[in-house]
Design a protein around this motif. Structure first.
Motif, PDB file in Angstrom:
ATOM      1  N   SER A  91       5.894  -8.342   3.311  1.00 53.39           N
ATOM      2  CA  SER A  91       6.983  -7.398   3.057  1.00 53.39           C
ATOM      3  C   SER A  91       8.373  -8.042   3.089  1.00 53.39           C
ATOM      4  O   SER A  91       8.743  -8.716   4.053  1.00 53.39           O
ATOM      5  CB  SER A  91       6.941  -6.270   4.094  1.00 53.39           C
ATOM      6  N   LYS A 137      10.741  -5.722   2.416  1.00 55.46           N
ATOM      7  CA  LYS A 137      11.349  -4.402   2.265  1.00 55.46           C
ATOM      8  C   LYS A 137      12.579  -4.203   3.139  1.00 55.46           C
ATOM      9  O   LYS A 137      13.513  -3.508   2.763  1.00 55.46           O
ATOM     10  CB  LYS A 137      10.327  -3.303   2.611  1.00 55.46           C
ATOM     11  N   ASP A 195      14.588  -5.446   7.247  1.00 55.61           N
ATOM     12  CA  ASP A 195      14.678  -6.387   8.365  1.00 55.61           C
ATOM     13  C   ASP A 195      14.335  -5.715   9.691  1.00 55.61           C
ATOM     14  O   ASP A 195      14.848  -6.074  10.735  1.00 55.61           O
ATOM     15  CB  ASP A 195      16.072  -7.041   8.412  1.00 55.61           C
ATOM     16  N   TYR A 196      13.469  -4.715   9.607  1.00 55.23           N
ATOM     17  CA  TYR A 196      12.996  -4.101  10.858  1.00 55.23           C
ATOM     18  C   TYR A 196      11.495  -3.824  10.830  1.00 55.23           C
ATOM     19  O   TYR A 196      11.007  -2.899  11.481  1.00 55.23           O
ATOM     20  CB  TYR A 196      13.784  -2.815  11.177  1.00 55.23           C
ATOM     21  N   SER A 197      10.780  -4.654  10.097  1.00 54.72           N
ATOM     22  CA  SER A 197       9.329  -4.463  10.013  1.00 54.72           C
ATOM     23  C   SER A 197       8.590  -5.009  11.232  1.00 54.72           C
ATOM     24  O   SER A 197       7.518  -4.524  11.575  1.00 54.72           O
ATOM     25  CB  SER A 197       8.771  -5.173   8.769  1.00 54.72           C
ATOM     26  N   GLU A 198       9.153  -6.032  11.853  1.00 59.21           N
ATOM     27  CA  GLU A 198       8.486  -6.625  13.002  1.00 59.21           C
ATOM     28  C   GLU A 198       9.088  -6.116  14.307  1.00 59.21           C
ATOM     29  O   GLU A 198      10.020  -5.309  14.290  1.00 59.21           O
ATOM     30  CB  GLU A 198       8.588  -8.159  12.952  1.00 59.21           C
ATOM     31  N   GLY A 199       8.570  -6.609  15.431  1.00 60.42           N
ATOM     32  CA  GLY A 199       9.072  -6.211  16.743  1.00 60.42           C
ATOM     33  C   GLY A 199      10.311  -6.995  17.152  1.00 60.42           C
ATOM     34  O   GLY A 199      11.317  -6.989  16.437  1.00 60.42           O
ATOM     35  N   ALA A 200      10.227  -7.683  18.285  1.00 61.01           N
ATOM     36  CA  ALA A 200      11.379  -8.411  18.809  1.00 61.01           C
ATOM     37  C   ALA A 200      11.067  -9.895  18.909  1.00 61.01           C
ATOM     38  O   ALA A 200       9.908 -10.315  18.942  1.00 61.01           O
ATOM     39  CB  ALA A 200      11.739  -7.878  20.187  1.00 61.01           C
ATOM     40  N   HIS A 201      12.115 -10.683  18.989  1.00 65.23           N
ATOM     41  CA  HIS A 201      11.902 -12.110  19.223  1.00 65.23           C
ATOM     42  C   HIS A 201      11.179 -12.287  20.557  1.00 65.23           C
ATOM     43  O   HIS A 201      11.522 -11.620  21.544  1.00 65.23           O
ATOM     44  CB  HIS A 201      13.248 -12.839  19.241  1.00 65.23           C
ATOM     45  N   PRO A 202      10.185 -13.187  20.599  1.00 62.32           N
ATOM     46  CA  PRO A 202       9.385 -13.333  21.824  1.00 62.32           C
ATOM     47  C   PRO A 202      10.212 -13.562  23.090  1.00 62.32           C
ATOM     48  O   PRO A 202       9.836 -13.084  24.167  1.00 62.32           O
ATOM     49  CB  PRO A 202       8.507 -14.551  21.508  1.00 62.32           C
ATOM     50  N   THR A 226      19.018  -4.315  16.446  1.00 62.22           N
ATOM     51  CA  THR A 226      17.751  -3.849  15.859  1.00 62.22           C
ATOM     52  C   THR A 226      17.317  -4.706  14.675  1.00 62.22           C
ATOM     53  O   THR A 226      16.142  -5.015  14.514  1.00 62.22           O
ATOM     54  CB  THR A 226      17.884  -2.379  15.385  1.00 62.22           C
ATOM     55  N   GLY A 285      16.477  -9.206  15.774  1.00 64.34           N
ATOM     56  CA  GLY A 285      15.692  -9.777  16.862  1.00 64.34           C
ATOM     57  C   GLY A 285      15.388  -8.873  18.030  1.00 64.34           C
ATOM     58  O   GLY A 285      14.550  -9.215  18.856  1.00 64.34           O
ATOM     59  N   ALA A 286      16.040  -7.716  18.127  1.00 66.61           N
ATOM     60  CA  ALA A 286      15.763  -6.823  19.254  1.00 66.61           C
ATOM     61  C   ALA A 286      14.772  -5.736  18.843  1.00 66.61           C
ATOM     62  O   ALA A 286      14.600  -5.444  17.663  1.00 66.61           O
ATOM     63  CB  ALA A 286      17.044  -6.188  19.760  1.00 66.61           C
ATOM     64  N   LEU A 287      14.115  -5.136  19.858  1.00 68.06           N
ATOM     65  CA  LEU A 287      13.253  -3.984  19.586  1.00 68.06           C
ATOM     66  C   LEU A 287      14.091  -2.825  19.083  1.00 68.06           C
ATOM     67  O   LEU A 287      13.686  -2.056  18.220  1.00 68.06           O
ATOM     68  CB  LEU A 287      12.552  -3.541  20.883  1.00 68.06           C
ATOM     69  N   TRP A 290      15.173 -12.355  10.848  1.00 64.59           N
ATOM     70  CA  TRP A 290      14.870 -13.373  11.857  1.00 64.59           C
ATOM     71  C   TRP A 290      13.381 -13.696  11.877  1.00 64.59           C
ATOM     72  O   TRP A 290      12.979 -14.775  12.281  1.00 64.59           O
ATOM     73  CB  TRP A 290      15.299 -12.851  13.237  1.00 64.59           C
TER      74      TRP A 290
END
Lengths: 341, 341, 341, 341
Positions: free
Chosen positions: A3, A5, A7-14, A201, A204-206, A323
């Motif tokens: 995707s 689509k 920049d909020y498809s994933e969660g947070a930086h580990p 958001t 890199g942040a949740l 990110w």
């Protein structure tokens, strides 16, 4: 299917998740009065280079926009925004729901300038019309363009000359500040705008946006407004820990640079292949204009938005990196793209 | 210093954090349209035993209250609430900010009954007054008491007979449902109230409340209201993953039982020592009345709120336990307490 | 100095003042529950030819617009209006102050058609945007044009097909219905729109607009909304007596015809002298385009608004006539105008 | 049947109607910018003895309350009012509809004092609660009692010491200022309160309240708020002419004295007959406690409200007199009353 689509498809930086894990069982104060939120605030002040600013951590962009704007202006006062402004079209009337009209200004590239602002002032002359009082800009804009220092200085001067507050939506501020073309420093923003926010958001942040209130007149009682709008999290630490982690070194900027670099790879290749773009966007969103049949092919393996029809056979698409965007996925996209030339 | 101040001092249950970690890099849809939110919704419907209900995940209690109530009623309609109701006193006028009056009813134990509701109806008779339309109750109440089935049935019948919506604030619903005295099932609630929520923030989640809309008339367009009020998280998965983890087995209830058990230990010992309580509260908040000098001593090692002065020498305090309360801390408190007798 | 600035410069038609004098000392019910308001309502229903409509008398246009619209739609719902719409630009954000966005549609002649409405619907597709729910039109429009039956039927059908309420601002409805070109009857309006109002303030009354609610779904509890918005006059008789007098015979229409006839005299002469108009306006407002030097001369004896600059040497002016416009004043204006040719 | 139900059953004092007739055909500016409104404002400033105050004429009490209060305070700020306050119970949530909570204070006689105010302040301590910012009082109160100078000075001082605006609802101010017990001058009010209004509707006008803004901080842009709330009448002259007539000599006060004298006749006789009153009310509303069978008899010829049941056989009734109350009617009532003893 990969995707591009948003920049909020994933969660947070580990690192952020780890910080949450490590601090998970500490008992701290609620509602943003915990030590992590305080440290995050202190570090942000240091980064911005000002001690006389107020920092508040909120959950998301719409929430930040509506809480700030409704706190900043009086009932008869209105907001000036570009026709592409997020608050104007993509927040379900959140600002109007707090009672305020948004005066839309038609602009080509997402950016307001002083002429736009003066035109809005000139057409609002007496008590039968709303009174323009706050200028809303986004950097980068909703279509990826950014303000350079000269442009922002001009807008800032115009606002001050005309008793208008200047508010910058920074949902993707990291990307703007880390563009190659950018000549603005985070530390300069506080002098040019009355309030802005640093988006977490989308970088890199949740969840989380750090609102920075620079203008003294806008600071008073802001936590009351947050509580009233449902923006004061019981476990405010959730935001504090994340912003602390993002800003205790250069993580926030490193993540934004990565997003920009990934967009840059795409931009470069598409450009070299001879395709144009809907708008000049140096940040992490690009809007190439591609043949519809190529778009259909690409959509078999990649998801992204078709933004607008340009002519019978071509459309602009939106590709967004973040990110979390994997370089391999970008390279695969480029390879597939080239194969379609 | 160990805190019994509230049930949101710690982070999330480790299983929830792990679930976030494990799903962190999956690309999912935004704004609550991800697979985790959908699965959480499906599981909640199963638990409640109804397919014809709508589930929405929001961030916090105030946000849920203001979004739901302003979506449910028309401008001239008002809310009936107990004088202890959270929306009445501890949400900075969030409901009024959406335009609605709250009619306060004086009650002793935090619980509304049909006589209270009828009195409010009887004093609002024409268009010169607001029109009562929604009854707000909390279970457990803000002072720890709970509704039993008979009480809730009576309130429910009164609301239906009088064309009033019944809305239950369930910020601590887990604790209510897991009390020893409780005779209500989660699956029964949907038949008795028009909407309620299942609080996550105070029972193991980083944040999150699951709003359940049972009444068809209240379902339409709810996501519009969420977006407008800033309650639609871009990374809605954050809520979906957590609720899925809480409800895929009995974790949610196990956590609530632990909180109740910890409060039970405190209640039992304080009671056996001969002290009374401000209110009968079988849930995770208790309000013992203690000598002021004993309170001062306890405050050296434990933090908690002094709730109200009872007489010259005694005050009621509030002790709150949670899913994260450590049994050793409770036992230490009891030991210290006994030493002061 | 004679004024053609607007149609509210004078007081009321003498018959209305006499009716107020004659009924002055009768003791009647307050808040619009008096016999005069009831009779006025009955006569209006008879004139409109419908018994299943609700009539409410309010003080002014802005008050009627804001009370009606905020009563009719839910928080996330929006209004579609022409860019010239009174609510959009000349009511100080009154609609937004009740929480609703107005979607502006660019139109040339002040009139919305079904294509405009569909375009607004097509660009509002999901919960991230407001939901269009009510179409606001004015007849005559703010620039003097009127809807003919075919146009209104088309708009009406479009609204019904798309679940949109249709609301007609009739601040100058008398003038529209009494235009020579008009082919709409008062009695037809109720079948085509969901609510409309019959303006009294600009057609012979001291103040007053008669709101007609045709659609059952919009009727409930409307007096609550009036009271809440400060629109329920203690001495409601003031409005009832006036509307009764305006409609117990043909006075209302006679007054409108007079206003139109006076505008007709001006239109005819200006047209015959070879000047054009900004817009085709058959009602009591005309917008001739005149040389700036002629405007300056006329302003020595007549007051009127210069509406917009058309080119280097010419501007459009607005001339408004009313029930109170004196024919001698119009003839004097024409004489002076001709002398300047 | 003669009515003592309220003080708005009749129209206007004939002098006001004559003034409207005489000025009827003059062409004047709209929206309160006419010469009559300006003269009325100048005369009111003279009467109040202050040039640094702003005067605005509005239509009614609810409209004035909601426009003023929503203009004066920010979103998180609240109003303190007595439990009998008109805005609290009889305005259909008009203040809440503008977003503000009203903090109700239980008082016996309709009057707030500094202890009540301090108690409200003491229970609103942080951002989780609304911030009290404006104190609303009515003089006379809704139950006929009046503030004496000492009481008002105490409330005023308390407000200033605590950064609270003091707003006085003067819907019946004439009656308060013309009571025999009154020791306050109109000219003193401006020094003691931040804003107040002089009610016309209930003292001789068709409609109209003159809002006086004394505090500089509250003056800015007030006409914007009026327009936005639908309170700016197109034919503002209607209000200007009436207030000019009421205040160009002593008419306003003469009318209030008449109302008070009529109430005095009733009070005196009822008192002498040995009956008590619900509250001490020296103004134009009295609340005698009478046997239910006597009430039933009186209701055959007179209309008035039965206010509250006092015991098994007795109820308090409300008798209201006005500028228009006929002395013969009062004497007839007294005669009938005595016949029932």
């Amino acid at each position: 299917m990969y995707s591009f689509k948003n920049d909020y498809s994933e969660g947070a930086h580990p690192r952020l998740l780890n910080a949450l894990l490590e601090t998970n069982f500490e008992q701290v104060e609620g509602y943003g009065e915990d030590c992590y939120t305080q440290k995050a605030s202190a570090i942000l002040k240091e980064r911005i280079g000002r001690n006389d600013i107020d920092i508040h951590l909120l959950s998301g962009g719409t929430q930040t926009n509506l809480t700030a704007i409704s706190a900043f202006i009086r009932p008869h006062e209105a907001v000036i925004a570009a026709n592409t402004g997020h608050i104007l079209v993509h927040e379900t009337g959140a600002i109007e729901a707090t009672g305020h009209k948004i005066i839309a200004v038609e602009v080509g590239d997402g950016k307001l300038n002083s002429l736009h602002i003066k035109a809005a002032l000139d057409s609002h002359t007496d008590e039968h019309m709303v009174k323009p009082r706050l200028v809303y800009i986004s950097n980068p804009t909703e279509i990826g363009s950014i303000y350079n220092r000269k442009e922002l200085e001009q807008v800032s001067r115009c606002c001050r000359d005309n008793n208008l507050f200047l508010f910058m939506d920074g949902a993707r501020l990291g990307s703007a500040l880390c563009c190659e073309e950018n000549d603005l420093e985070l530390s300069e923003l506080a002098a040019l705008v009355d309030a802005f926010y640093i988006g977490g958001t989308k970088n890199g942040a949740l969840l989380g946006e750090a609102l920075v209130i620079c203008c003294d007149a806008l600071k008073q009682d802001f936590r009351f407004h947050m509580k009233q709008k449902g923006a004061l999290l019981a476990k405010g630490k959730l935001l504090g820990v994340q912003f602390l982690e993002l800003f205790r070194d250069n993580l926030y900027f490193d993540l934004a640079k990565h997003a920009n670099a990934m967009a840059g790879l795409l931009r470069e290749e598409i450009s070299q292949a001879g395709f144009g773009f809907l708008v000049h966007s140096p940040s992490n969103q690009i809007f190439p204009i591609l043949p519809d049949r190529m778009i259909s092919e690409l959509q078999k393996n990649y998801s992204f938005y078709v933004w607008s029809k340009v002519d019978m056979n071509n459309s602009a698409v939106r590709l967004v990196t973040s990110w979390a965007t994997q370089e391999e996925a970008v390279l695969a996209f480029i390879k597939d793209f080239k194969a379609l030339l």
